[in-house]
Design a protein around this motif. Structure first.
Motif, PDB file in Angstrom:
ATOM      1  N   VAL A 289       1.135  -1.152   0.058  1.00 40.01           N
ATOM      2  CA  VAL A 289      -0.158   0.146  -0.033  1.00 40.01           C
ATOM      3  C   VAL A 289       0.964   0.877  -0.394  1.00 40.01           C
ATOM      4  O   VAL A 289       0.632   2.296  -0.580  1.00 40.01           O
TER       5      VAL A 289
ATOM      6  N   MET B  17       2.318   1.740  -3.167  1.00 41.27           N
ATOM      7  CA  MET B  17       1.404   1.828  -4.467  1.00 41.27           C
ATOM      8  C   MET B  17       0.729   2.984  -3.908  1.00 41.27           C
ATOM      9  O   MET B  17       0.948   4.181  -5.058  1.00 41.27           O
TER      10      MET B  17
ATOM     11  N   LEU C  32      -6.311  -0.578  -5.188  1.00 33.73           N
ATOM     12  CA  LEU C  32      -5.725  -0.121  -3.769  1.00 33.73           C
ATOM     13  C   LEU C  32      -7.079   0.137  -2.978  1.00 33.73           C
ATOM     14  O   LEU C  32      -6.441   0.301  -1.678  1.00 33.73           O
TER      15      LEU C  32
END
Length: 357
Positions: free
Chosen positions: A123, A126, A345
């Protein structure tokens, strides 16, 4: 990178830099990758330490790779490998939101938060790099359960098919490789073994791109796949360094357009294996046995070169009934099923929020 503390284990995320790693860091990674290979791919050959280190130190012109280690009690407990389009490379804007993810956690340390630590690191990556979609493959039951648990969606199923090379039906292949009426139809052969000259490859990038994007790709959300000369230049340099061959068979029409193609690669690091790549026929030429013809001619080419192949491996989409039928008639059998998952995401964030609530 993130730091995660679970209920019974702590996993610190550390980047692994191949061109900066110490001998002890390499030794730890080699031990971990051999363990994970045995856990997920028992009986499969494992690359030598020297070859693996050489492979990781190569800088690819179009793809950038980052490796993140999850360390628990000073030992590697898990790894995450991120592959994404190199910024500024041709067409990079089409790939900007996507990242391919691979890796795993040692079986003895699962269900202790190591996987969640790696997801937190994904995460972070991203968010910082503007990625909206992560793509990963899995083939084991536990992996499918884990993917479903985090909210990943199955987008494509592929069979890895294998056949012993010496058990192929060579009489049938001889018939397939010589279909009647090729000349009358205006088709002629073009065959390359070892390497394809760069001046021959360059004009093939567009037709190959059309052919591969006309293959069944399930529900994958990916940029248009493109064949690119920079990839071939990098790959051929790898083959020169480590040893290997590229076999390419084409059927061209009278105007030199590609009617059908089949290619395969042989890697000197795993000399008993032939890796079948793309077999494809242009739409106007389908239904005339050309897929069988180019596949048969490619296998004959490999047999004549005699590199010591014992096993042929190929991958086919589960929905590609035509190619599965051809492989089945040749004696190929399913070795495993690979499932490609994708997750966005927002779903990753939501999963971590639920787990940490």
């Amino acid at each position: 990178m993130s730091y995660f503390s679970g209920h019974s284990a702590k996993a610190e995320l550390r980047p692994f830099e191949p061109r900066e790693a110490s001998a002890s860091q390499w030794q730890a990674l080699h031990a971990f990758r051999r363990l994970r290979s045995q856990e997920d791919f028992p009986g499969e050959p494992v690359m030598s330490d020297a070859d693996f280190e050489s492979e990781l130190r190569v800088i690819r012109p179009l793809v950038e790779t980052r490796r993140v280690l999850a360390v628990h009690d000073d030992a590697i407990a898990g790894i995450m490998v991120l592959n994404y389009r190199r910024a500024g490379s041709p067409g990079s804007e089409d790939h900007a939101g996507y990242v391919d993810v691979a890796g795993g956690v040692a079986q003895a340390l699962r269900r202790r938060g190591v996987g969640r630590a790696l997801l937190a690191g994904l995460v972070d990556f991203m968010e910082v790099h503007g990625k909206h979609t992560a793509t990963a493959k899995a083939h084991l039951p536990d992996s499918h359960v884990w993917m479903a648990g985090i909210g990943a969606i199955c987008k494509l199923r592929m069979f890895e098919n294998r056949s012993p090379f010496d058990r192929l039906d060579w009489e049938m292949l001889t018939r397939w490789a010589r279909p009647a009426g090729l000349a009358a139809a205006g088709l002629h052969w073009e065959v390359h073994g070892g390497r394809v000259p760069m001046q021959t490859l360059a004009p093939l990038m567009d037709p190959f791109t059309e052919l591969i994007n006309d293959q069944p790709l399930g529900r994958l959300d990916i940029p248009r796949i493109r064949y690119e000369m920079k990839d071939y230049e990098s790959w051929y340099a790898d083959l020169d360094r480590r040893g290997g061959d590229h076999f390419l068979v084409l059927l061209r029409d009278g105007e030199q357009r590609v009617a059908a193609m089949c290619d395969a690669t042989w890697d000197a690091r795993f000399p008993d294996r032939l890796y079948q790549q793309l077999t494809a026929v242009a739409r106007p030429w389908r239904g005339h046995g050309l897929a069988k013809a180019v596949k048969a001619r490619m296998l004959e080419l490999v047999r004549a070169s005699d590199p010591g192949v014992r096993t042929v491996l190929t991958h086919n989409a589960v929905v590609n009934a035509a190619m599965l039928s051809i492989n089945n008639r040749l004696g190929f059998a399913v070795h495993k099923e690979d499932v490609t998952y994708q997750i966005d995401l927002a779903t990753l964030r939501a999963h971590l929020a639920r787990r940490l609530a």
